[in-house]
Design an enzyme around this catalytic site. Structure first.
Site, short mmCIF file in Angstrom:
data_model
loop_
_atom_site.label_atom_id
_atom_site.label_comp_id
_atom_site.label_asym_id
_atom_site.label_seq_id
_atom_site.Cartn_x
_atom_site.Cartn_y
_atom_site.Cartn_z
CB CYS A 150 -0.95 0.14 0.95
SG CYS A 150 -0.70 1.01 2.71
CD GLU A 151 -0.68 5.61 -3.64
OE1 GLU A 151 0.10 4.94 -4.67
OE2 GLU A 151 -1.74 6.31 -3.73
CG HIS A 152 -2.27 5.31 1.91
ND1 HIS A 152 -3.31 4.53 1.23
CD2 HIS A 152 -2.42 6.51 0.99
CE1 HIS A 152 -4.04 5.04 0.13
NE2 HIS A 152 -3.61 6.19 0.22
CG HIS A 153 0.17 2.85 6.13
ND1 HIS A 153 -1.35 2.67 5.80
CD2 HIS A 153 -0.21 3.81 7.36
CE1 HIS A 153 -2.29 3.46 6.31
NE2 HIS A 153 -1.48 4.23 7.21
CD GLN A 198 -8.21 -4.43 -2.92
OE1 GLN A 198 -7.70 -4.50 -1.86
NE2 GLN A 198 -9.16 -5.35 -3.28
CG HIS A 202 -5.43 -3.57 2.39
ND1 HIS A 202 -4.91 -2.60 1.49
CD2 HIS A 202 -6.30 -4.04 1.63
CE1 HIS A 202 -5.48 -2.40 0.30
NE2 HIS A 202 -6.35 -3.37 0.31
CB CYS A 243 -2.01 -0.35 6.49
SG CYS A 243 -3.29 -0.35 5.23
N1 LIG Z 1 -8.83 3.20 -0.70
C1 LIG Z 1 -7.81 2.67 -0.33
N2 LIG Z 1 -7.19 3.01 0.67
C2 LIG Z 1 -6.30 2.35 1.45
C3 LIG Z 1 -5.60 1.31 0.81
N3 LIG Z 1 -4.43 0.95 1.50
C4 LIG Z 1 -4.58 1.53 2.55
N4 LIG Z 1 -5.74 2.57 2.41
C5 LIG Z 1 -6.25 3.50 3.47
O1 LIG Z 1 -5.46 4.71 3.38
C6 LIG Z 1 -5.82 5.61 4.56
C7 LIG Z 1 -4.88 6.54 4.57
O2 LIG Z 1 -5.57 7.40 5.83
P1 LIG Z 1 -4.61 8.24 6.72
O3 LIG Z 1 -5.75 8.91 7.79
O4 LIG Z 1 -3.92 9.44 5.86
O5 LIG Z 1 -3.57 7.40 7.39
P2 LIG Z 1 -3.68 6.94 8.81
O6 LIG Z 1 -3.43 7.80 9.81
O7 LIG Z 1 -2.53 5.90 8.93
O8 LIG Z 1 -4.94 6.04 8.98
P3 LIG Z 1 -5.48 4.71 9.78
O9 LIG Z 1 -4.89 3.45 8.72
O10 LIG Z 1 -6.67 4.86 9.81
O11 LIG Z 1 -4.67 4.72 11.04
C8 LIG Z 1 -6.32 4.50 5.33
O12 LIG Z 1 -7.68 4.76 5.56
C9 LIG Z 1 -6.02 3.26 4.79
O13 LIG Z 1 -6.89 2.16 5.22
C10 LIG Z 1 -6.08 1.05 -0.76
O14 LIG Z 1 -5.66 -0.04 -1.42
N5 LIG Z 1 -7.26 1.82 -1.09
ZN LIG Z 2 -1.84 1.27 4.24
#
Ligand SMILES: Nc1nc2c(ncn2[C@@H]2O[C@H](COP(=O)(O)OP(=O)(O)OP(=O)(O)O)[C@@H](O)[C@H]2O)c(=O)[nH]1
Ligand SMILES: [Zn+2]
Length: 213
Positions: free
Chosen positions: A102-105, A143, A171, A173
């Site tokens: 996942c590109e966020h974490h 995804q 996921h 994360c």
């Molecule tokens: N739509 C989508 N979201 C994703 C995917 N992988 C991770 N995420 C979400 O990306 C979001 C990033 O949100 P943020 O609030 O910026 O990050 P965060 O504080 O780490 O969020 P939490 O996971 O809720 O603790 C989270 O809700 C993750 O669940 C994906 O493949 N698709």
């Molecule tokens: Zn993630």
């Protein structure tokens, strides 16, 4: 699996251009490793202890492998094995293992992809569909984009009557951290052409849920 074996897998074969890529680019490995030395210290670890001496380099190599999709050209992978054939029924490749990040974490998400197309004069070598899935999955992804990219690549390259992609993933994360839901599965789907039709789509969904046993 040792590094030689991973290198072997990453290299693949001549046909799809894998062999042109220097997977373990030493310059990049050195740069990424140097960052990880600092990260280990910042985490409170001693980067000079025996077990961690080679860790920055191992992580750098692992990250290069986990993102090697950037070096691949999925359209070329498909074009390398397209055959003229008058088969006009749905072709379904299901239960394709997906490992992405996942590109966020930068944590893994993993599960299965199910891909179908209805030929329009050409079929494609079956192995090329999982190769296309991998070429997009082995990048930093969400995804939804992964699902659309696979669909768009097959539609624009093979030009079939339609493409269907369903991906089901867990996921890390969402399970190892954050909301910590251990069993939630995310399903995404993308369709073109004939699969926009409800009956065709239902047939695809029936085929991917049917068991061989
Ligand atoms: N739509 C989508 N979201 C994703 C995917 N992988 C991770 N995420 C979400 O990306 C979001 C990033 O949100 P943020 O609030 O910026 O990050 P965060 O504080 O780490 O969020 P939490 O996971 O809720 O603790 C989270 O809700 C993750 O669940 C994906 O493949 N698709
Ligand atoms: Zn993630």
């Amino acid at each position: 699996m040792d590094e030689d074996q991973i290198h072997q897998i990453a290299k693949g074969n001549e046909l799809d251009g894998y062999s042109k890529i220097d997977r373990y680019n030493q310059e990049k490995i050195d740069r990424i490793s140097s960052h990880y030395g600092g990260i280990l210290s910042d985490l409170g670890e001693d980067p000079s202890r025996e077990g961690l001496l080679k860790t920055p380099e191992r992580v750098a190599k692992a990250l290069q492998f986990l993102t090697h999709g950037y070096d691949l050209k999925p359209e070329e992978i498909l074009r390398s094995a397209m055959f003229r054939e008058e088969y006009s029924q749905m072709v379904v490749v299901k239960d394709i293992e997906v490992y992405s990040m996942c590109e966020h974490h930068m944590l893994p998400f993993f599960g299965k992809a199910h891909v179908a197309y209805i030929p329009n004069g050409h079929i494609v070598g079956l192995s090329k569909i999982p190769r296309v899935v991998d070429a997009y999955a082995r990048r930093l992804q969400v995804q939804e984009r992964l699902t659309n990219e696979i669909r768009d690549c097959i539609q624009s390259t093979l030009e079939p009557m339609g493409v269907a992609v369903v991906i089901e993933c867990k996921h890390l994360c969402m399970s190892m951290r954050g909301i910590q839901k251990q069993n939630s599965v995310t399903t995404t789907s993308a369709f073109t052409g004939a699969f926009v039709n409800e009956k065709t789509r239902a047939e695809f969904l029936r085929l991917i849920t049917a068991s061989l046993d």
